[in-house]
Motif scaffolding. Structure first.
Motif, PDB file in Angstrom:
ATOM      1  N   CYS A   1      29.880 -25.888 -43.244  1.00 10.78           N
ATOM      2  CA  CYS A   1      28.782 -26.719 -42.732  1.00 10.78           C
ATOM      3  C   CYS A   1      28.395 -26.297 -41.316  1.00 10.78           C
ATOM      4  O   CYS A   1      29.223 -25.822 -40.543  1.00 10.78           O
TER       5      CYS A   1
ATOM      6  N   PRO B   1      24.911 -27.901 -45.079  1.00 14.36           N
ATOM      7  CA  PRO B   1      25.762 -26.843 -45.625  1.00 14.36           C
ATOM      8  C   PRO B   1      25.351 -25.462 -45.114  1.00 14.36           C
ATOM      9  O   PRO B   1      24.158 -25.182 -44.922  1.00 14.36           O
TER      10      PRO B   1
ATOM     11  N   VAL C   1      28.769 -23.650 -50.619  1.00 16.45           N
ATOM     12  CA  VAL C   1      29.039 -24.540 -51.748  1.00 16.45           C
ATOM     13  C   VAL C   1      29.112 -23.730 -53.040  1.00 16.45           C
ATOM     14  O   VAL C   1      30.008 -23.925 -53.870  1.00 16.45           O
TER      15      VAL C   1
ATOM     16  N   HIS D   1      29.069 -32.745 -51.362  1.00 17.73           N
ATOM     17  CA  HIS D   1      28.603 -31.370 -51.550  1.00 17.73           C
ATOM     18  C   HIS D   1      29.473 -30.555 -52.504  1.00 17.73           C
ATOM     19  O   HIS D   1      28.963 -29.615 -53.146  1.00 17.73           O
TER      20      HIS D   1
END
Length: 219
Positions: A31, A88, A93, A130
């Motif tokens: 992040c 993010p 992710v 996420h």
């Protein structure tokens, strides 16, 4: 012929009798911590100049600052909800999802800002939103990552040290404050497969006996 990561995973599994455990840091790895910090600082303290995100030479957020700047930084970092609002990092992710699907044991491993009353819960909320509830259950929040068991740690911190000698190998995630250091690294998440394969292969050794879990050969 298998790609380097598939080969490295197979060798690791043969040696250890299990897939590798990969620990993944959050701030500036999964992040955008600094981007949110700079925006919050400018919003709350517009009269105090601050460099754009990406221009900080020191990992230490307080190096070379005046007392007024230090107080402003602390106020921003102590704001409830700060760590839940981070965007993010592109590809992170997706990369974690690919690791899980490849059979890798993935855990998020992150350090808290202790004076922020919601930091730990914010981080868990971020992971759940996420990455999903399974990764939230596999999240370790600690000030000493050297005590966390794993094979590889993906982290932006220039040197990750603690009370004990860590069992994991560091795979640095490139940021401006670590860009000149030697050692395995990835510049962004598009390079994770090659970077992880390199570290796993460097950790290679003789296979373990599948029944006893002991290394074969002479010790």
């Amino acid at each position: 012929m298998s790609d380097p990561l598939t080969h490295a995973l197979a060798l690791h599994t043969a040696k250890e009798g299990r897939p590798p455990t990969v620990l993944v840091d959050m701030d500036e790895v999964l992040c955008h911590w600094e981007k949110h910090f700079v925006a919050s600082r400018r919003r709350r303290f517009p009269h105090i100049p601050i460099a754009d995100a990406g221009n900080r030479d020191s990992f230490d957020l307080f190096t070379g600052l005046s007392e007024e700047e230090r107080r402003a930084n602390t106020t921003v970092l102590d704001e409830p909800g700060f760590f839940a609002a981070l965007e993010p990092v592109p590809g992170g992710v997706e990369a974690v999802g690919e690791m899980v699907r490849a059979g890798i044991d993935v855990a998020v491993c992150t350090s808290p800002w202790l004076s922020n009353p919601t930091c730990a819960s914010d981080k868990l909320l971020w992971v759940q939103e996420h990455l999903g509830p399974e990764l939230a259950n596999n999240t370790v929040i600690t000030r000493d990552k050297s005590r966390v068991l794993g094979d590889v740690l993906i982290d932006d911190k220039p040197e990750v040290t603690g009370a004990v000698q860590p069992q994991w190998s560091l795979l640095r995630f490139t940021r401006h404050y670590n860009r000149l250091l030697e050692g395995p690294r990835i510049d962004d998440w598009s390079q994770w497969r090659e970077g992880l394969a390199r570290v796993l292969l460097e950790r290679g050794g003789p296979p373990r006996h599948p029944a006893s879990g002991q290394l074969t050969g002479h010790g």
